[in-house]
Enzyme design. Structure first.
Site, PDB file in Angstrom:
ATOM      1  N   HIS A 143       0.702  -1.076  -0.007  1.00  7.28           N
ATOM      2  CA  HIS A 143       0.019  -0.189  -0.059  1.00  7.28           C
ATOM      3  C   HIS A 143       0.807   1.509   0.120  1.00  7.28           C
ATOM      4  O   HIS A 143       0.325   2.351  -0.322  1.00  7.28           O
ATOM      5  CB  HIS A 143      -1.011   0.109   1.206  1.00  7.28           C
ATOM      6  CG  HIS A 143      -1.879  -1.026   1.370  1.00  7.28           C
ATOM      7  ND1 HIS A 143      -2.771  -1.310   0.179  1.00  7.28           N
ATOM      8  CD2 HIS A 143      -2.392  -1.755   2.051  1.00  7.28           C
ATOM      9  CE1 HIS A 143      -3.690  -2.343   0.726  1.00  7.28           C
ATOM     10  NE2 HIS A 143      -3.211  -2.758   1.752  1.00  7.28           N
ATOM     11  N   ASP A 180      -2.830 -10.469  -2.273  1.00 11.26           N
ATOM     12  CA  ASP A 180      -3.467 -10.229  -1.183  1.00 11.26           C
ATOM     13  C   ASP A 180      -4.875  -9.653  -1.269  1.00 11.26           C
ATOM     14  O   ASP A 180      -5.224  -9.280  -2.349  1.00 11.26           O
ATOM     15  CB  ASP A 180      -2.754  -8.698  -0.417  1.00 11.26           C
ATOM     16  CG  ASP A 180      -2.944  -8.348   0.715  1.00 11.26           C
ATOM     17  OD1 ASP A 180      -2.253  -8.757   1.561  1.00 11.26           O
ATOM     18  OD2 ASP A 180      -4.112  -7.744   0.765  1.00 11.26           O
ATOM     19  N   HIS A 182      -6.355  -7.169  -0.355  1.00 14.82           N
ATOM     20  CA  HIS A 182      -6.596  -5.560  -0.487  1.00 14.82           C
ATOM     21  C   HIS A 182      -6.156  -5.254  -2.017  1.00 14.82           C
ATOM     22  O   HIS A 182      -4.993  -6.041  -2.453  1.00 14.82           O
ATOM     23  CB  HIS A 182      -5.970  -5.092   0.569  1.00 14.82           C
ATOM     24  CG  HIS A 182      -6.589  -5.366   1.972  1.00 14.82           C
ATOM     25  ND1 HIS A 182      -6.129  -6.285   2.797  1.00 14.82           N
ATOM     26  CD2 HIS A 182      -7.632  -4.976   2.332  1.00 14.82           C
ATOM     27  CE1 HIS A 182      -6.810  -6.408   3.967  1.00 14.82           C
ATOM     28  NE2 HIS A 182      -7.815  -5.711   3.706  1.00 14.82           N
ATOM     29  N   ASP A 268      -4.827 -12.877   3.337  1.00 17.78           N
ATOM     30  CA  ASP A 268      -6.012 -12.263   4.114  1.00 17.78           C
ATOM     31  C   ASP A 268      -7.344 -12.334   3.205  1.00 17.78           C
ATOM     32  O   ASP A 268      -8.109 -12.104   3.491  1.00 17.78           O
ATOM     33  CB  ASP A 268      -5.773 -10.843   4.396  1.00 17.78           C
ATOM     34  CG  ASP A 268      -5.194  -9.981   3.423  1.00 17.78           C
ATOM     35  OD1 ASP A 268      -4.685 -10.468   2.292  1.00 17.78           O
ATOM     36  OD2 ASP A 268      -4.645  -8.896   3.677  1.00 17.78           O
TER      37      ASP A 268
END
Ligand code: 9RB
Ligand code: ZN
Length: 370
Positions: A143, A180, A182, A268
């Site tokens: 991120h 991931d 996200h 995740d």
């Protein structure tokens, strides 16, 4: 075939404090101190399972080193690096940039060791010392953008390693897959205008960062077409993820013809994760890894380096991670005791509303050229 493995105990010493998940404690607002979501436990337990299962005996240990400031500067602004460095000297540390990504004293050095660990994994693969590699680093990176950290990430570990491979090792074309849950916004932004780096992110639609990672984010300028996003609906399981691999990832990488494949490997999207609503099992991660190894064998002599990102189930992340690293190394050790349970959940088969998104993303593959 050999598989490289990076881990260092000090990754577990990156101190995210006593946030209640995301938020600093605030008794007057009813927020009791607890643990930050991004604490050491999932990653430390994955490493310990790799050791205790005996998998470690099949891996080539690669020592991490600190990324240099010049290496960080390939992706980050001098101001971001200087701020992290200076807050890192404070007795109580600082924050990566968004107020929910704390780090303790010495956090700069640990974050630089995470980025440098991924650089070392990539170097080992590029120089042919190993066929593939897994860097189990912390803090995560995907991120972090040029000017700030966010979403528990301080420096963009994988983007820094990709920029290193290009600038210092003469690698020309890199495909980066982010599985991931996200959106890999930071990695994507580092190469948004670059047609020599293909970024693909498969994530749960609109979770984090808010509003990021839609189908229509496709790159800019010369890089149009070389960012791909697959924003899957909540509830997607192994069938949907494998369909995304078969319909989008494999054809995209085959057309792109990279010299090297990198993976932002978060766990995740697992069926046990507290932060997302996907249902991937260790068998799903195992199959995704096999699919990726097949396309790597066909395009780049099997060269894959993976960098660890999120994943917040302390009980389940170790088994998902073990499945991936076992597959990279071509061995099996202990079985996943959760698999009969999570594999038995209804809804693992590809669903029509998942196909809709996957087919739209697959439609963009024709614009990718080698
Ligand atoms: C806050 C928000 C977050 C931030 C990060 C994650 C996970 C990151 C990860 C999840 C939720 C929003 C505090 C949005 O695992 N990456 O791989 N939530 N952040 N709004 N607000 C106020
Ligand atoms: Zn994540």
């Amino acid at each position: 075939m050999t598989t490289g493995y990076v881990y260092h105990e000090v990754y577990g010493w990156h101190d995210t404090g006593t946030n209640a998940g995301l938020f600093g404690s605030d008794p007057l607002a009813g927020i009791q101190p607890y643990q930050h979501f991004e604490n050491a436990e999932t990653k430390r337990r994955m490493h310990e399972l790799i050791v205790v299962s005996g998998l470690i005996d099949h891996l080539t240990r690669i020592a991490p080193r600190h990324a240099t400031e010049d290496e960080l500067l390939r992706i980050h602004t001098p101001e971001h690096i200087a701020r992290i460095k200076s807050e890192s000297q404070l007795p109580k540390g600082g924050d990566a940039g968004d107020g929910i990504s704390p780090f303790g004293k010495g956090g700069y050095e640990i974050a630089a060791l995470a980025a440098g660990g991924v650089i070392e994994a990539v170097d080992a693969v590029v120089e042919g010392r190993v066929t593939n590699a897994y860097a189990l680093v912390r803090p995560p990176g995907h991120h972090a953008i040029s000017s700030m950290g966010m979403g528990f990430c301080i420096f963009s570990n994988l983007a820094i390693a990709a920029a290193h491979a290009i600038a210092a090792r003469g690698v020309e074309r890199i495909a980066i897959l982010d599985w991931d849950v996200h959106h890999g916004n930071g990695t994507q932004s580092a190469f948004y205008g670059n047609p020599n780096v293909l970024t693909i992110s498969i994530h749960q639609d609109n979770v984090f960062p808010p509003g990021s990672g839609a189908l229509n984010e496709r790159g800019e300028g010369a890089g149009v077409g070389y960012a791909l996003n697959v924003p899957l609906p909540p509830g997607t399981g192994d069938g949907g993820y494998l369909s995304a691999m078969d319909e989008v990832v494999t054809p995209a990488i085959t057309s792109f013809r990279p010299d090297l494949i990198l993976v932002a490997s978060g766990f995740d999207a697992s069926a046990m994760d507290p932060l997302s609503r996907q249902m991937v099992t260790s068998a799903g991660y195992r199959s995704m890894t096999t699919r990726l190894m097949d396309v790597a064998a066909a395009t780049c002599d099997g060269r894959i380096a993976m960098s660890h990102e999120g994943g917040y189930s302390p009980a389940y992340v170790p088994f998902c991670g073990l499945a991936v690293v076992e597959t990279l190394a071509g061995v099996t050790t202990v079985p996943d005791p959760f698999l009969p349970i999570v594999g038995g959940f209804a809804g693992h088969e590809l669903q029509p509303h998942q196909s809709t998104v996957i087919n739209e993303a697959a439609g963009f593959v024709k614009d990718i050229h080698g």
